[in-house]
Design an enzyme around this catalytic site. Structure first.
Site, PDB file in Angstrom:
ATOM      1  N   HIS A  52      39.518  19.541 -73.975  1.00  0.00           N
ATOM      2  CA  HIS A  52      39.918  18.267 -73.527  1.00  0.00           C
ATOM      3  C   HIS A  52      41.462  17.644 -73.419  1.00  0.00           C
ATOM      4  O   HIS A  52      42.125  18.572 -73.735  1.00  0.00           O
ATOM      5  CB  HIS A  52      39.575  17.376 -75.243  1.00  0.00           C
ATOM      6  CG  HIS A  52      40.187  15.451 -75.355  1.00  0.00           C
ATOM      7  ND1 HIS A  52      39.890  14.624 -75.762  1.00  0.00           N
ATOM      8  CD2 HIS A  52      41.128  15.138 -74.728  1.00  0.00           C
ATOM      9  CE1 HIS A  52      39.518  13.702 -75.507  1.00  0.00           C
ATOM     10  NE2 HIS A  52      41.419  13.954 -75.293  1.00  0.00           N
ATOM     11  N   HIS A 107      44.957  15.340 -70.794  1.00  0.00           N
ATOM     12  CA  HIS A 107      45.257  14.589 -69.391  1.00  0.00           C
ATOM     13  C   HIS A 107      45.740  15.447 -68.696  1.00  0.00           C
ATOM     14  O   HIS A 107      46.880  16.241 -68.820  1.00  0.00           O
ATOM     15  CB  HIS A 107      45.971  13.756 -70.646  1.00  0.00           C
ATOM     16  CG  HIS A 107      45.036  13.216 -72.117  1.00  0.00           C
ATOM     17  ND1 HIS A 107      44.347  11.776 -71.993  1.00  0.00           N
ATOM     18  CD2 HIS A 107      44.317  13.863 -73.451  1.00  0.00           C
ATOM     19  CE1 HIS A 107      43.783  11.361 -72.821  1.00  0.00           C
ATOM     20  NE2 HIS A 107      43.389  12.400 -74.085  1.00  0.00           N
ATOM     21  N   LEU A 108      46.178  15.721 -67.640  1.00  0.00           N
ATOM     22  CA  LEU A 108      46.362  15.923 -66.703  1.00  0.00           C
ATOM     23  C   LEU A 108      47.573  15.312 -65.800  1.00  0.00           C
ATOM     24  O   LEU A 108      48.113  15.134 -64.778  1.00  0.00           O
ATOM     25  CB  LEU A 108      45.969  16.494 -65.947  1.00  0.00           C
ATOM     26  CG  LEU A 108      44.782  17.947 -66.406  1.00  0.00           C
ATOM     27  CD1 LEU A 108      43.748  18.384 -65.470  1.00  0.00           C
ATOM     28  CD2 LEU A 108      45.844  19.086 -66.892  1.00  0.00           C
ATOM     29  N   ARG A 109      47.083  13.152 -66.136  1.00  0.00           N
ATOM     30  CA  ARG A 109      47.562  12.461 -65.114  1.00  0.00           C
ATOM     31  C   ARG A 109      47.496  12.536 -64.388  1.00  0.00           C
ATOM     32  O   ARG A 109      46.470  13.404 -63.786  1.00  0.00           O
ATOM     33  CB  ARG A 109      48.799  12.750 -65.659  1.00  0.00           C
ATOM     34  CG  ARG A 109      49.042  12.717 -67.155  1.00  0.00           C
ATOM     35  CD  ARG A 109      48.738  11.295 -68.209  1.00  0.00           C
ATOM     36  NE  ARG A 109      49.296  11.396 -69.772  1.00  0.00           N
ATOM     37  CZ  ARG A 109      48.340  10.873 -70.776  1.00  0.00           C
ATOM     38  NH1 ARG A 109      47.253  10.504 -70.090  1.00  0.00           N
ATOM     39  NH2 ARG A 109      49.337  10.884 -71.799  1.00  0.00           N
ATOM     40  N   ASN A 143      41.562   8.375 -68.321  1.00  0.00           N
ATOM     41  CA  ASN A 143      42.082   7.343 -68.785  1.00  0.00           C
ATOM     42  C   ASN A 143      43.222   7.665 -68.131  1.00  0.00           C
ATOM     43  O   ASN A 143      44.924   7.625 -68.446  1.00  0.00           O
ATOM     44  CB  ASN A 143      42.683   7.394 -70.637  1.00  0.00           C
ATOM     45  CG  ASN A 143      43.425   8.351 -70.614  1.00  0.00           C
ATOM     46  OD1 ASN A 143      43.615   9.517 -70.157  1.00  0.00           O
ATOM     47  ND2 ASN A 143      43.976   8.438 -72.128  1.00  0.00           N
ATOM     48  N   LYS A 151      33.421   9.430 -71.078  1.00  0.00           N
ATOM     49  CA  LYS A 151      34.125   9.284 -72.151  1.00  0.00           C
ATOM     50  C   LYS A 151      33.860   7.891 -72.645  1.00  0.00           C
ATOM     51  O   LYS A 151      34.088   6.720 -72.035  1.00  0.00           O
ATOM     52  CB  LYS A 151      35.248   9.954 -71.580  1.00  0.00           C
ATOM     53  CG  LYS A 151      36.567   9.483 -72.626  1.00  0.00           C
ATOM     54  CD  LYS A 151      36.504  10.618 -73.989  1.00  0.00           C
ATOM     55  CE  LYS A 151      37.577  10.322 -75.190  1.00  0.00           C
ATOM     56  NZ  LYS A 151      38.191  10.092 -75.064  1.00  0.00           N
ATOM     57  N   HIS A 206      36.496   8.929 -78.343  1.00  0.00           N
ATOM     58  CA  HIS A 206      37.034   8.972 -79.267  1.00  0.00           C
ATOM     59  C   HIS A 206      36.967   8.187 -80.241  1.00  0.00           C
ATOM     60  O   HIS A 206      36.994   6.829 -80.366  1.00  0.00           O
ATOM     61  CB  HIS A 206      38.277   8.153 -78.073  1.00  0.00           C
ATOM     62  CG  HIS A 206      39.550   7.540 -79.259  1.00  0.00           C
ATOM     63  ND1 HIS A 206      41.086   7.968 -78.893  1.00  0.00           N
ATOM     64  CD2 HIS A 206      39.711   6.650 -79.840  1.00  0.00           C
ATOM     65  CE1 HIS A 206      41.665   8.106 -79.288  1.00  0.00           C
ATOM     66  NE2 HIS A 206      41.344   7.272 -80.307  1.00  0.00           N
ATOM     67  N   HIS A 246      38.677  15.703 -80.663  1.00  0.00           N
ATOM     68  CA  HIS A 246      40.084  15.557 -81.841  1.00  0.00           C
ATOM     69  C   HIS A 246      39.813  15.226 -83.092  1.00  0.00           C
ATOM     70  O   HIS A 246      40.815  14.063 -83.205  1.00  0.00           O
ATOM     71  CB  HIS A 246      41.862  14.616 -80.838  1.00  0.00           C
ATOM     72  CG  HIS A 246      41.162  13.641 -80.306  1.00  0.00           C
ATOM     73  ND1 HIS A 246      40.369  12.953 -81.030  1.00  0.00           N
ATOM     74  CD2 HIS A 246      41.428  13.084 -78.759  1.00  0.00           C
ATOM     75  CE1 HIS A 246      40.480  11.700 -80.458  1.00  0.00           C
ATOM     76  NE2 HIS A 246      41.010  11.596 -78.765  1.00  0.00           N
ATOM     77  N   LEU A 268      47.000   9.245 -81.100  1.00  0.00           N
ATOM     78  CA  LEU A 268      46.374   9.108 -81.280  1.00  0.00           C
ATOM     79  C   LEU A 268      44.647   9.981 -81.802  1.00  0.00           C
ATOM     80  O   LEU A 268      44.336   9.891 -80.379  1.00  0.00           O
ATOM     81  CB  LEU A 268      45.806   7.480 -81.067  1.00  0.00           C
ATOM     82  CG  LEU A 268      46.840   6.467 -81.561  1.00  0.00           C
ATOM     83  CD1 LEU A 268      46.822   5.441 -80.922  1.00  0.00           C
ATOM     84  CD2 LEU A 268      47.057   6.053 -83.230  1.00  0.00           C
ATOM     85  N   ASP A 285      43.493  17.723 -76.395  1.00  0.00           N
ATOM     86  CA  ASP A 285      44.490  16.748 -76.194  1.00  0.00           C
ATOM     87  C   ASP A 285      46.080  16.267 -75.903  1.00  0.00           C
ATOM     88  O   ASP A 285      46.221  15.860 -76.245  1.00  0.00           O
ATOM     89  CB  ASP A 285      43.835  16.107 -77.635  1.00  0.00           C
ATOM     90  CG  ASP A 285      44.337  14.787 -77.284  1.00  0.00           C
ATOM     91  OD1 ASP A 285      43.913  14.026 -76.051  1.00  0.00           O
ATOM     92  OD2 ASP A 285      44.291  13.605 -78.334  1.00  0.00           O
ATOM     93  N   HIS A 291      53.642  12.041 -72.004  1.00  0.00           N
ATOM     94  CA  HIS A 291      54.112  11.548 -71.357  1.00  0.00           C
ATOM     95  C   HIS A 291      55.564  11.493 -71.123  1.00  0.00           C
ATOM     96  O   HIS A 291      56.635  12.452 -72.023  1.00  0.00           O
ATOM     97  CB  HIS A 291      54.692  10.536 -72.238  1.00  0.00           C
ATOM     98  CG  HIS A 291      52.433   9.688 -72.924  1.00  0.00           C
ATOM     99  ND1 HIS A 291      52.073   8.660 -72.100  1.00  0.00           N
ATOM    100  CD2 HIS A 291      51.754   9.789 -73.473  1.00  0.00           C
ATOM    101  CE1 HIS A 291      51.044   8.549 -72.510  1.00  0.00           C
ATOM    102  NE2 HIS A 291      50.643   9.026 -73.781  1.00  0.00           N
ATOM    103  N   ALA A 311      52.021   6.625 -77.925  1.00  0.00           N
ATOM    104  CA  ALA A 311      51.119   8.200 -78.532  1.00  0.00           C
ATOM    105  C   ALA A 311      50.590   8.980 -76.700  1.00  0.00           C
ATOM    106  O   ALA A 311      50.100   8.795 -76.592  1.00  0.00           O
ATOM    107  CB  ALA A 311      49.835   7.416 -79.347  1.00  0.00           C
TER     108      ALA A 311
HETATM  109  O1  DOR Z   1      47.675  10.463 -77.769  1.00  0.00           O
HETATM  110  C1  DOR Z   1      46.724  10.031 -77.167  1.00  0.00           C
HETATM  111  N1  DOR Z   1      47.685  10.228 -76.223  1.00  0.00           N
HETATM  112  N2  DOR Z   1      45.901  10.186 -77.924  1.00  0.00           N
HETATM  113  C2  DOR Z   1      44.492   9.797 -76.658  1.00  0.00           C
HETATM  114  O2  DOR Z   1      43.017   9.333 -77.018  1.00  0.00           O
HETATM  115  C3  DOR Z   1      45.310   9.287 -76.130  1.00  0.00           C
HETATM  116  C4  DOR Z   1      46.431   9.761 -75.286  1.00  0.00           C
HETATM  117  C5  DOR Z   1      47.288   9.898 -73.753  1.00  0.00           C
HETATM  118  O3  DOR Z   1      46.640   9.580 -73.136  1.00  0.00           O
HETATM  119  O4  DOR Z   1      48.228   9.637 -73.852  1.00  0.00           O
HETATM  120 ZN    ZN Z   2      42.877  12.573 -75.221  1.00  0.00          ZN
END
Ligand code: DOR
Ligand code: ZN
Length: 368
Positions: A31, A33-35, A59, A120, A157, A195, A240, A268, A272, A284
């Site tokens: 899990h 997030h690579l953006r 996402n 997802k 989630h 998570h 989150l 996870d 940011h 988050a």
């Molecule tokens: O803290 C989080 N950040 N929880 C998530 O479910 C999404 C993630 C994000 O994409 O920044």
């Molecule tokens: Zn996530």
């Protein structure tokens, strides 16, 4: 510290106080997030250096909702790898972002062609970029029937979005009110609760004896909710689902060290920029990728079960997803390693990693 006199071999792990090294099969991150864009280029090398494969979250600002978009996103990731001169083979496993409009036929095509590894479920407005998420699970009936048929994993989630529910209770309420009925309705659906943060989730997943799996992040094993407010609000510890009470963190540590194969690694890692975290209505997400393996190894060592780390990091995840274990290995050495203070993006913005500046007791070998 582990008191082992001579070299000890446990499974494929080699632990020795003399050489102070831990070699495990190369792990995967189930899990992450690579953006996209410059942020992708900045964060991807950290994940690719440690992991052979990663389940990539869909996402994006414009979410990845169908097979064509997933192929496009996958090729962006592969291009970014080449641009950043990452020569080690890294496989991004793509996921579909479910919406009220998802077509079961497209999902099935993407899965059968090997483009999608999973789908997802974000309850609408549960977290970052989830506005297009699912407004009512009942709308997914055709999709979930198809996923159950073809064995496609559903990644969840697990938080309710009802503003009246206390933010610290949202996972437990989701399990009780949404997840249990869902599993009852789709008994063959392969589910990963992502998570997890509570003893309620640990108990529920354990009670399912393998019908449901769960990923566990390094940060939820390390911090509890106090860390959000220590000496003032700490936005870089905000994610989150939010970190919970100490007893929940303890339950998560028990889960990862239990040896139960339905708990496995998922960072996870959710980068940011500092600007987006340290602001009114900060985002988050905790960026743990730069030191992910060192963070987890520290937890396993603190719990006195470093020999169980390999199963959690490298064996149980592929087993649940029905994939081969990776052929290669990674080695961690027992030496000091500082978490970088900042990671700089090509546009000059910066990201602050989880535990920035802290010195850990493990170092990934060959770390640049
Ligand atoms: O803290 C989080 N950040 N929880 C998530 O479910 C999404 C993630 C994000 O994409 O920044
Ligand atoms: Zn996530």
């Amino acid at each position: 510290m582990h008191n082992v006199d001579a070299s000890m071999k446990v499974g494929k792990s080699i632990i020795s106080n003399n050489i102070k090294e831990l070699t495990i099969r190369r792990p995967d991150d189930w899990h992450v997030h690579l953006r996209e864009g410059l942020l992708l280029e900045a964060v991807l090398p950290f994940t690719a250096r440690q992991f052979a494969r990663a389940i990539v979250m869909p996402n994006l600002t414009e979410p990845v909702t169908n097979t064509v978009e997933a192929e496009g996103y996958q090729s962006l990731i592969l291009k970014a790898l080449a641009k950043e001169n990452v020569t080690r083979k890294f496989i991004p496993l793509m996921t579909a972002y479910l919406t009220d409009m998802t077509k079961a036929s497209d999902l099935a095509r993407g899965y059968s062609e090997g483009i999608f590894s999973a789908a997802k479920l974000y309850p609408a407005n549960s977290t970052t970029n989830s506005a297009h998420g699912v407004s009512d699970i009942a709308k997914l009936e055709t999709v979930l029937n198809k996923m159950e048929d073809i064995g496609m994993p559903l990644l969840i989630h697990g938080e309710v979005t009802d503003a009246a529910v206390d933010v610290f209770d949202r996972e437990a309420v989701f399990i009780r009110e949404i997840l249990k009925p869902l599993i009852h309705e789709y008994p063959k659906l392969k589910v990963v609760l992502e998570h997890i943060t509570t003893s309620d989730a640990v108990d529920f997943v354990s009670s399912m004896k393998g019908k449901v799996a769960a990923t566990i992040t390094a940060h939820h094993l390390i911090i509890n909710r106090n860390s959000l407010f220590q000496g003032g609000f700490q936005p870089h510890n905000y994610c989150l689902p939010v970190a919970k009470r100490e007893r929940h963190r303890t339950a998560l540590r028990k889960a990862v060290t239990s040896g139960d194969p339905w708990f496995f690694l998922g960072t996870d890692s959710a980068p940011h920029t500092i600007k987006d975290k340290e602001t009114n209505c900060g985002c988050a997400g905790i960026f743990s990728a730069p030191s992910a393996l060192e963070l987890y190894a520290t937890v396993f060592e603190e719990e006195g079960v470093i020999e169980k780390f390999e199963n959690f990091a490298s064996i149980y995840g592929p087993a649940y997803y029905g994939l081969e274990t990776n052929a290669g290995t990674v080695t961690l050495t027992r030496e000091e390693c500082m978490v970088p203070e900042r990671v700089t993006v090509a546009d000059g913005t910066e990201i602050k990693p989880f535990l920035a500046g802290k010195v850990l007791g493990w170092r990934l070998k060959d770390k640049p």
